[in-house]
Design a protein around this motif. Structure first.
Motif, short mmCIF file in Angstrom:
data_model
loop_
_atom_site.label_atom_id
_atom_site.label_comp_id
_atom_site.label_asym_id
_atom_site.label_seq_id
_atom_site.Cartn_x
_atom_site.Cartn_y
_atom_site.Cartn_z
N GLY A 1 1.44 -0.79 0.31
CA GLY A 1 -0.16 -0.02 -0.05
C GLY A 1 0.41 1.55 -0.20
O GLY A 1 2.21 1.32 0.10
N ASP A 2 -0.10 2.33 -0.47
CA ASP A 2 0.62 3.69 -0.22
C ASP A 2 0.70 4.09 1.66
O ASP A 2 0.18 4.49 2.18
CB ASP A 2 0.13 4.63 -0.45
CG ASP A 2 1.14 6.28 -1.03
OD1 ASP A 2 1.05 6.76 0.19
OD2 ASP A 2 0.51 6.62 -2.03
N ARG A 3 2.08 4.12 2.23
CA ARG A 3 2.20 4.26 3.59
C ARG A 3 1.92 5.52 4.01
O ARG A 3 1.17 5.63 5.11
CB ARG A 3 3.67 3.83 4.24
CG ARG A 3 3.68 3.71 5.48
CD ARG A 3 5.34 3.97 5.76
NE ARG A 3 5.20 3.41 7.56
CZ ARG A 3 5.02 4.37 7.98
NH1 ARG A 3 5.06 5.66 7.75
NH2 ARG A 3 5.38 3.92 9.89
N HIS A 4 2.18 6.46 2.98
CA HIS A 4 2.06 8.30 3.35
C HIS A 4 -0.44 8.14 3.58
O HIS A 4 -0.06 8.81 4.72
CB HIS A 4 2.19 9.29 2.50
CG HIS A 4 1.42 10.75 3.06
ND1 HIS A 4 1.91 11.15 4.25
CD2 HIS A 4 0.75 10.76 2.26
CE1 HIS A 4 1.49 12.44 4.25
NE2 HIS A 4 0.57 12.28 2.80
N ARG A 5 -0.47 7.44 2.27
CA ARG A 5 -2.43 7.74 2.37
C ARG A 5 -3.09 6.70 3.76
O ARG A 5 -3.23 7.34 4.54
CB ARG A 5 -2.58 7.40 1.53
CG ARG A 5 -2.42 8.68 0.07
CD ARG A 5 -3.74 8.74 -0.91
NE ARG A 5 -2.41 8.54 -1.95
CZ ARG A 5 -3.34 7.81 -3.55
NH1 ARG A 5 -4.77 8.23 -3.62
NH2 ARG A 5 -2.49 7.09 -4.06
N LEU A 6 -2.22 5.61 3.82
CA LEU A 6 -2.50 4.67 5.27
C LEU A 6 -2.25 4.89 6.09
O LEU A 6 -4.02 5.39 6.75
CB LEU A 6 -1.76 3.40 4.51
CG LEU A 6 -2.12 2.52 4.10
CD1 LEU A 6 -1.05 1.56 3.72
CD2 LEU A 6 -3.66 2.03 3.77
N LEU A 7 -1.17 5.90 6.55
CA LEU A 7 -1.11 7.21 7.72
C LEU A 7 -2.34 8.02 8.16
O LEU A 7 -2.74 8.09 9.23
CB LEU A 7 0.33 7.50 7.69
CG LEU A 7 0.39 8.24 8.77
CD1 LEU A 7 0.72 7.93 10.13
CD2 LEU A 7 1.61 9.26 8.49
N ASN A 8 -2.56 8.19 6.77
CA ASN A 8 -3.73 9.66 6.92
C ASN A 8 -5.33 8.90 6.90
O ASN A 8 -6.23 9.44 8.09
CB ASN A 8 -4.18 10.30 5.83
CG ASN A 8 -5.16 11.23 5.57
OD1 ASN A 8 -5.14 11.99 6.43
ND2 ASN A 8 -4.54 11.95 3.98
N MET A 9 -5.97 7.68 6.50
CA MET A 9 -6.26 6.90 6.53
C MET A 9 -6.87 6.75 7.82
O MET A 9 -8.20 6.80 8.78
CB MET A 9 -6.57 5.51 5.44
CG MET A 9 -8.00 5.04 5.85
SD MET A 9 -7.79 3.40 5.58
CE MET A 9 -6.67 2.68 6.73
N PHE A 10 -5.73 6.68 9.07
CA PHE A 10 -6.06 5.56 10.22
C PHE A 10 -6.00 6.92 11.17
O PHE A 10 -6.61 7.10 12.44
CB PHE A 10 -4.54 5.04 10.46
CG PHE A 10 -4.66 3.36 9.99
CD1 PHE A 10 -5.73 3.04 10.91
CD2 PHE A 10 -3.56 3.42 9.52
CE1 PHE A 10 -5.55 1.44 10.67
CE2 PHE A 10 -4.01 1.36 9.51
CZ PHE A 10 -4.14 0.91 10.28
N GLU A 11 -5.65 8.30 11.02
CA GLU A 11 -5.85 9.27 11.49
C GLU A 11 -7.05 9.99 11.41
O GLU A 11 -7.58 10.88 12.42
CB GLU A 11 -4.90 11.09 11.05
CG GLU A 11 -3.01 10.79 11.37
CD GLU A 11 -2.34 11.63 10.61
OE1 GLU A 11 -1.20 11.28 10.57
OE2 GLU A 11 -3.01 12.24 9.81
#
Length: 335
Positions: free
Chosen positions: A222-232
């Motif tokens: 996955g795209d780590r940056h966007r998954l981080l945004n998703m969790f936030e």
């Protein structure tokens, strides 16, 4: 017809000696129409030199395999794009040729170009939002700060109200940027440790006295940056709609399919509101922008996955992300 439009052919000294029956579905030719023909004559002029050079260069290299992207003429005279894997089996007495397994990726290419144009438009929108709206907003905030130093009483209350509204505009701009970028189809991925990303996102969000529990490990592409945004955004949603005291948010693997869930121990989301929850601008929080869960859905779908909302074990909200809904490697092949 199969989504993967493939056919086989064997070539000896540049002449087609065998063609699988599936060629008729892919190219429109009967196998007998192609057998005995020069393979290069069906290849786009701009691709012929490379193919001819490689076929002649590796003709004595038994067992050689190579992969090519080549344009091939179909029965209608149109050029279709193929990914072809070549294997030198000239020394095999049952084959005595170079075997080509070719897969039609024409629609995949068209879809990819369409997605690239879509991403370019989203980037342009994000640039406009970032520059053309932020600049006058920054000027207004700066002037208001100067004004706040010289007012009192009722005027001070008015200034406070304006400051709150300007702050809300800033929040909307930030969420609009995130929403524009979250919808861009994921084309580059890395292996991601979902638990580590969830812990990092938790540290980035003001979660008060709430706690995070990470269960079974999930590793995915996955795209780590966007998954981080998703969790936030998921964590903010839990904290902002529940009393943080004694609130627990859990992230773990789905038990029956490849994916993960985020579940809180809060009051949950009523069944009648769940369809609206992912809509842009929908919120039950007076100070919210209503973009948070829309961003979550866009990020999930940009990966080719699916997200659903249900009740958690303790009555809270449970977001499930099924990562095998549309395999990542197929997401740009859908017409």
């Amino acid at each position: 017809m199969s989504r993967y439009r493939t056919y086989w052919l064997a070539v000896t000294s540049g002449t087609i000696t065998y063609v699988s029956q599936s060629a008729e579905n892919v190219l429109g030719f009967e196998p007998s129409e192609l057998t005995g023909e020069n393979v290069v004559s069906y290849i786009h002029p701009d691709d012929q030199a490379k193919i001819a050079q490689d076929l002649s260069e590796y003709v004595d290299d038994y067992g050689y395999t190579g992969t090519y992207r080549v344009r091939v003429r179909d029965s209608n005279g149109e050029w279709r794009v193929f990914e072809a894997r070549a294997a030198n089996l000239l020394d095999d007495p049952f084959v005595e040729g170079i075997v080509l397994n070719s897969r039609d990726v024409t629609e995949k290419q068209r879809r990819k170009r369409k997605l690239e144009r879509q991403n370019e438009r989203l980037d342009q929108f994000a640039s406009i939002v970032a520059h053309d709206l932020r600049n006058p907003l920054n000027v207004a905030v700066g002037r208001l700060d100067l004004l706040a130093e010289n007012v009192d009483g009722d005027q001070a209350d008015t200034v406070d109200t304006i400051q709150r509204q300007l702050g809300r505009i800033e929040d909307i701009i930030e969420d609009s940027l995130a929403l524009a970028q979250s919808g861009e189809i994921v084309t580059e991925t890395d292996e991601v440790d979902l638990g580590a990303v969830a812990r990092e996102a938790w540290a980035n969000v003001d979660t008060g006295e709430a706690s995070l529990a990470v269960g079974d490990a999930v590793r995915l592409s996955g795209d780590r940056h966007r998954l981080l945004n998703m969790f936030e955004n998921l964590f903010r949603n839990s904290v902002e709609h529940n009393e943080p005291t004694d609130l627990t948010v859990r992230v773990s693997a789905l038990p029956d399919e490849f994916g993960f869930y985020v579940e809180d121990s809060g009051t949950g989301i009523p069944a009648e509101e769940r369809e609206k929850a992912f809509e842009r601008g929908y919120t039950t929080n007076r100070d919210g922008t209503g973009f948070g869960l829309a961003i979550v859905q866009d990020i999930v779908q940009a990966h080719g996955w699916e997200v659903s909302l249900s009740d958690g074990a303790d009555g809270g909200a449970r977001f499930e992300v099924a990562c095998d809904a549309i395999p990542l490697e197929q997401q740009t092949e859908l017409a």
